[in-house]
Design a protein around this motif. Sequence first.
Motif, short mmCIF file in Angstrom:
data_model
loop_
_atom_site.label_atom_id
_atom_site.label_comp_id
_atom_site.label_asym_id
_atom_site.label_seq_id
_atom_site.Cartn_x
_atom_site.Cartn_y
_atom_site.Cartn_z
N PRO A 3 31.50 8.64 -25.27
CA PRO A 3 31.83 7.95 -24.50
C PRO A 3 31.21 6.62 -23.82
CG PRO A 3 31.95 10.13 -23.94
CD PRO A 3 31.18 10.31 -24.62
N ALA A 4 31.10 5.86 -23.44
CA ALA A 4 31.12 4.40 -22.81
C ALA A 4 30.60 5.11 -22.13
CB ALA A 4 32.19 3.48 -23.06
N GLY A 5 28.70 4.01 -22.27
CA GLY A 5 27.98 4.85 -20.95
C GLY A 5 26.88 5.36 -21.57
N ALA A 6 27.45 6.32 -22.64
CA ALA A 6 26.90 7.87 -22.80
C ALA A 6 25.58 7.28 -23.70
CB ALA A 6 27.48 8.49 -22.73
N THR A 7 25.02 8.08 -23.95
CA THR A 7 23.91 7.93 -25.49
C THR A 7 23.94 9.67 -26.05
OG1 THR A 7 22.16 5.81 -24.62
CG2 THR A 7 21.21 7.49 -26.54
N ALA A 8 23.85 9.13 -27.85
CA ALA A 8 23.98 10.47 -28.19
C ALA A 8 23.05 11.27 -27.99
CB ALA A 8 25.09 10.85 -29.66
N ILE A 9 23.01 11.93 -28.37
CA ILE A 9 21.09 13.18 -29.07
C ILE A 9 21.72 13.86 -30.38
CG2 ILE A 9 19.45 14.92 -28.45
CD1 ILE A 9 19.62 13.59 -25.40
N VAL A 10 21.69 13.74 -31.43
CA VAL A 10 22.14 14.98 -32.14
C VAL A 10 20.57 16.06 -32.65
CG1 VAL A 10 22.11 15.22 -34.67
CG2 VAL A 10 22.83 12.43 -33.09
#
Length: 180
Positions: free
Chosen positions: A55-62
């Motif tokens: 979502p906007a404003g969040a950073t993904a960590i795979v």
Amino acid sequence: MAVGAVLAAGAGTRFGMPKILAEQGLWLHRAVDALRVGGCDEVLVAMGAAIVEPPAGATAIVVADWAVGLSASVRAVLDSPPVGHDPAGVVLHVVDMPDVGEAVIARIVATAARDPGRIVRAVYGGRPGHPVYLGRDHFAGVRARLDGDVGAAPYLRAHAGIVESVECGDLASGLDRDEP
């Protein structure tokens, strides 16, 4: 600075699909919004079994080793570059508690006061749950106890005398949704 993290990497076997996809991603959006509006300066989303646009404003960590279990997600969050910039603490939240909103997060963040030495845990009717604020001083200890499908719980049990429980049953049920 407090970093919020949504733990959403699992396959959701009992649920029938990865919970990051639940209700067309609505649970994920709710969790990210709760962290952001509730007082976290940055929001991370740990994902693995399903990879989605955060979502906007969040950073993904795979989380490459997501199948190991919850420990892999917590480790990935604690080892992430945003957490490497030494925030005061991390607020760990889970994607499968859709009724836990920003009021719960705000209560936990306010109690923690961005103190690197504190651990603050939401409880619902006295029953421990999420979110959990881990002050930076506890990151190494939590990492050392991470194993399999268990997150920070062993560390919290071992340090029960310093874990601050904050009743949030007036704000949410605190129930996780394991089945559809």
